[in-house]
Design a protein around this motif. Structure first.
Motif, short mmCIF file in Angstrom:
data_model
loop_
_atom_site.label_atom_id
_atom_site.label_comp_id
_atom_site.label_asym_id
_atom_site.label_seq_id
_atom_site.Cartn_x
_atom_site.Cartn_y
_atom_site.Cartn_z
N TRP A 76 0.76 -1.21 -0.04
CA TRP A 76 -0.02 0.04 -0.06
C TRP A 76 1.03 1.22 0.18
O TRP A 76 1.65 1.49 0.90
N LEU A 77 0.35 2.02 -1.07
CA LEU A 77 1.43 3.44 -1.13
C LEU A 77 0.66 4.65 -0.96
O LEU A 77 -0.61 4.59 -1.52
N GLY A 78 0.68 5.38 -0.12
CA GLY A 78 0.01 6.55 -0.15
C GLY A 78 0.53 7.85 -0.14
O GLY A 78 1.76 8.03 -0.61
N LEU A 79 -0.33 9.03 -0.49
CA LEU A 79 0.37 10.24 -0.74
C LEU A 79 1.11 10.17 -1.97
O LEU A 79 2.02 11.15 -2.01
N ALA A 85 6.84 9.69 -8.41
CA ALA A 85 6.51 8.53 -7.60
C ALA A 85 5.80 7.66 -8.55
O ALA A 85 6.07 6.61 -8.28
N THR A 86 4.83 8.29 -9.19
CA THR A 86 4.25 7.26 -10.16
C THR A 86 5.20 6.71 -11.12
O THR A 86 4.98 5.49 -11.23
N PRO A 104 11.95 -0.31 -4.97
CA PRO A 104 12.49 0.72 -4.71
C PRO A 104 12.78 1.45 -3.36
O PRO A 104 11.55 1.66 -2.81
N GLU A 105 13.73 1.82 -2.97
CA GLU A 105 13.82 2.36 -1.73
C GLU A 105 13.14 3.76 -1.38
O GLU A 105 12.58 4.08 -0.46
N LEU A 109 9.18 5.77 1.32
CA LEU A 109 8.61 7.06 1.83
C LEU A 109 7.18 7.18 1.84
O LEU A 109 6.20 7.92 2.34
N TYR A 110 6.49 6.28 0.68
CA TYR A 110 4.88 6.23 0.54
C TYR A 110 4.32 5.19 1.08
O TYR A 110 3.22 5.07 1.33
#
Length: 121
Positions: A76-79, A85-86, A104-105, A109-110
């Motif tokens: 799950w990736l947010g913000l 990021a896309t 990917p590191e 963050l997401y």
């Protein structure tokens, strides 16, 4: 790019596009372009509210059948409100996604853990 054996379910992407995600409430994001970009790399399902509005713009990367067999779980990736990021997500999906290619590191963050859903009573 990872090559999945014939007959396997590929890595898939779910994008939340309901009350917050995918709407004008999340400003500065071309939601249609983001969905189209991800769709260019993998099957994309547009979901109603995933109930994590505080993380809007939510994208879930689901592992392929091979990735799941290797123990991978959905990520799950947010913000995800930045075109870069896309692109990072698209590149990871193109490489095979969870369980196939290392995450990917920068996507750390997401990444977040969604709250558990309550069972219907």
């Amino acid at each position: 790019m990872a090559v999945e054996p014939a007959g396997t379910v590929p890595c898939r992407v779910v994008v939340c596009r309901d009350c917050c995600c995918g709407t004008a409430k999340v400003t500065g994001v071309d939601h249609a372009a983001q969905t189209a970009r991800l769709r260019a790399e993998a099957p994309v399902r547009v979901s109603a509210c995933l109930d994590v509005c505080d993380q809007a713009n939510v994208i879930v990367v689901q592992p392929s059948s091979v990735g799941r067999a290797a123990g991978a779980r959905p990520v799950w990736l947010g913000l995800v409100n930045d075109p870069a990021a896309t692109e990072d997500i698209a590149a990871w999906v193109r490489a095979g996604g969870p369980g196939i290619a290392p995450q990917p590191e920068i996507l750390d963050l997401y990444a977040f853990t969604p709250p558990r859903r309550r069972a219907a009573s």
